[in-house]
Design an enzyme around this catalytic site. Structure first.
Site, PDB file in Angstrom:
ATOM      1  N   GLY A  98       0.681  -1.162  -0.176  1.00 45.44           N
ATOM      2  CA  GLY A  98       0.032  -0.226   0.336  1.00 45.44           C
ATOM      3  C   GLY A  98       0.808   1.120   0.347  1.00 45.44           C
ATOM      4  O   GLY A  98       2.310   1.178  -0.274  1.00 45.44           O
ATOM      5  N   MET A 100       1.998   2.795   2.769  1.00 54.07           N
ATOM      6  CA  MET A 100       2.671   3.435   3.490  1.00 54.07           C
ATOM      7  C   MET A 100       3.661   2.068   3.909  1.00 54.07           C
ATOM      8  O   MET A 100       4.797   1.903   3.940  1.00 54.07           O
ATOM      9  CB  MET A 100       1.889   2.954   5.040  1.00 54.07           C
ATOM     10  CG  MET A 100       2.942   3.766   6.173  1.00 54.07           C
ATOM     11  SD  MET A 100       3.318   5.403   6.696  1.00 54.07           S
ATOM     12  CE  MET A 100       2.063   6.159   7.065  1.00 54.07           C
ATOM     13  N   GLY A 101       3.415   0.825   3.314  1.00 54.14           N
ATOM     14  CA  GLY A 101       3.696  -0.277   3.574  1.00 54.14           C
ATOM     15  C   GLY A 101       3.467  -1.245   3.013  1.00 54.14           C
ATOM     16  O   GLY A 101       2.288  -1.337   2.439  1.00 54.14           O
ATOM     17  N   VAL A 103       3.323  -5.227   2.789  1.00 50.51           N
ATOM     18  CA  VAL A 103       2.401  -6.760   4.005  1.00 50.51           C
ATOM     19  C   VAL A 103       3.032  -8.485   3.458  1.00 50.51           C
ATOM     20  O   VAL A 103       2.899  -8.894   2.501  1.00 50.51           O
ATOM     21  CB  VAL A 103       0.700  -6.642   4.238  1.00 50.51           C
ATOM     22  CG1 VAL A 103       0.109  -7.790   4.891  1.00 50.51           C
ATOM     23  CG2 VAL A 103       0.397  -5.618   4.485  1.00 50.51           C
ATOM     24  N   LYS A 118       3.064  -6.190   8.804  1.00 52.33           N
ATOM     25  CA  LYS A 118       3.437  -4.636   7.941  1.00 52.33           C
ATOM     26  C   LYS A 118       4.409  -4.120   8.156  1.00 52.33           C
ATOM     27  O   LYS A 118       4.759  -3.582   9.192  1.00 52.33           O
ATOM     28  CB  LYS A 118       1.801  -4.226   8.175  1.00 52.33           C
ATOM     29  CG  LYS A 118       2.557  -3.012   7.189  1.00 52.33           C
ATOM     30  CD  LYS A 118       1.031  -2.391   7.397  1.00 52.33           C
ATOM     31  CE  LYS A 118       0.676  -0.595   6.534  1.00 52.33           C
ATOM     32  NZ  LYS A 118      -0.775  -0.106   6.649  1.00 52.33           N
ATOM     33  N   ASP A 212     -11.275   6.231   5.524  1.00 51.78           N
ATOM     34  CA  ASP A 212     -11.243   4.338   3.998  1.00 51.78           C
ATOM     35  C   ASP A 212     -12.149   3.539   4.318  1.00 51.78           C
ATOM     36  O   ASP A 212     -11.138   2.529   3.944  1.00 51.78           O
ATOM     37  CB  ASP A 212      -9.457   4.865   3.847  1.00 51.78           C
ATOM     38  CG  ASP A 212      -9.114   4.303   2.909  1.00 51.78           C
ATOM     39  OD1 ASP A 212      -9.988   4.694   1.624  1.00 51.78           O
ATOM     40  OD2 ASP A 212      -8.191   4.379   2.015  1.00 51.78           O
TER      41      ASP A 212
END
Length: 289
Positions: A98, A100-101, A103, A118, A212
């Protein structure tokens, strides 16, 4: 002036999808490739995408690193699977990525179970406030213990990058279930919406607005139980970690005030749940932004 361990070496490239082509280009042991800026991904993720091993040799070029292939060992495990977060969580496979990070599915070596980890993307670690945002996401998960909110086990740091460990949900994202266009039984749909609403109500009681809510952030396990995922842009009441005045979220599910960058509260999440319910029942998005 930064020093990185092997699994944290950064490589820049023009676009994420070009990674596989890059590794195909260096399959000849005599080949070398200069990968230019500005996109950055981690060494371990390139190996997972390319299903190959390689070595990365930093050069004096300011705009990238030089890649050269290493000898492959057909009897050995992929290097991506030799990475162990915090000395306890061994990478099995990359599940997704995603904003941000990334998984990963990991094996918990201490407790002999599978978990999800994550980890912050290396490029995000260079951005101001990004580490604090990921820590805030972990604290949200820890603060709200509810059957429809993903439970967190641990927060840690691996070679300079933060990560947190959660339950590994065996199931499918609601987005994937809707992609089949087969229709879901009405009773099942009602149960899903009730579960998502209950999980969000627990968040709201703690002063947390998800911001979200969408099918991609709702995971349905094998027993038909929903878990709410991805709190990367959640807003904590009284916290300055996320700003009003900025449009944050997914357009198709945003409330009007959220789309305008105005202050939001729990009602924005309720609006988003309504948009999700409409999509499940009508086989199309309520707002095709």
């Amino acid at each position: 002036g930064l020093t990185y361990e092997k699994s944290q070496i950064l490589v820049s490239c023009g676009a994420k999808h070009s990674l596989y082509n890059i590794f195909q280009a260096i399959c000849d042991p005599n080949d070398e490739v200069i990968v230019p800026a500005p996109y950055w991904v981690s060494y371990v993720d390139m190996l997972a995408l390319a299903d190959a091993t390689a070595v990365i040799v930093p050069t004096t070029e300011e705009d990238g690193f030089r890649l050269s292939p290493a000898a492959l060992d057909p009897d050995g495990p992929p290097i991506a699977q030799t990475v162990v977060f915090g000395g306890q969580y061994r990478v099995v496979r990359l599940l997704g990525e995603g904003g941000m990070g990334q998984v990963y599915e990991c094996e918990d070596l201490a407790l002999s179970r599978r978990v999800a980890v994550k980890r912050m993307r290396p490029d995000m670690a260079l951005r101001a406030g990004a580490v604090e945002l990921m820590h805030a996401e972990a604290r949200i998960l820890a603060a709200v213990q509810h059957e429809h909110v993903l439970p967190i086990y641990q927060l840690g740091l691996h070679e300079g990058l933060p990560y947190f460990v959660t339950e590994l949900i065996e199931g499918t994202h609601l987005e994937a279930a809707l992609g089949g266009h087969t229709g879901l039984p009405l009773e099942f749909v009602i149960r899903l919406i009730e579960q998502a609403s209950a999980g969000l109500a627990a968040l709201h009681q703690h002063g947390i607005v998800h911001r979200d809510v969408k099918p991609a952030n709702l995971m349905v396990d094998r027993d038909g139980v929903i878990r709410i995922l991805d709190f990367g842009i959640a807003r904590i009441e009284g916290s300055g970690m996320t700003r009003d005045g900025v449009m944050i979220g997914t357009l198709n599910y945003m409330s009007p005030e959220q789309m305008l960058g105005r202050p939001v509260d729990y009602r924005s999440d309720i609006f988003a749940v309504g948009a999700v319910a409409y999509e499940i029942l009508c086989y199309q998005q309520a707002f095709k932004g």
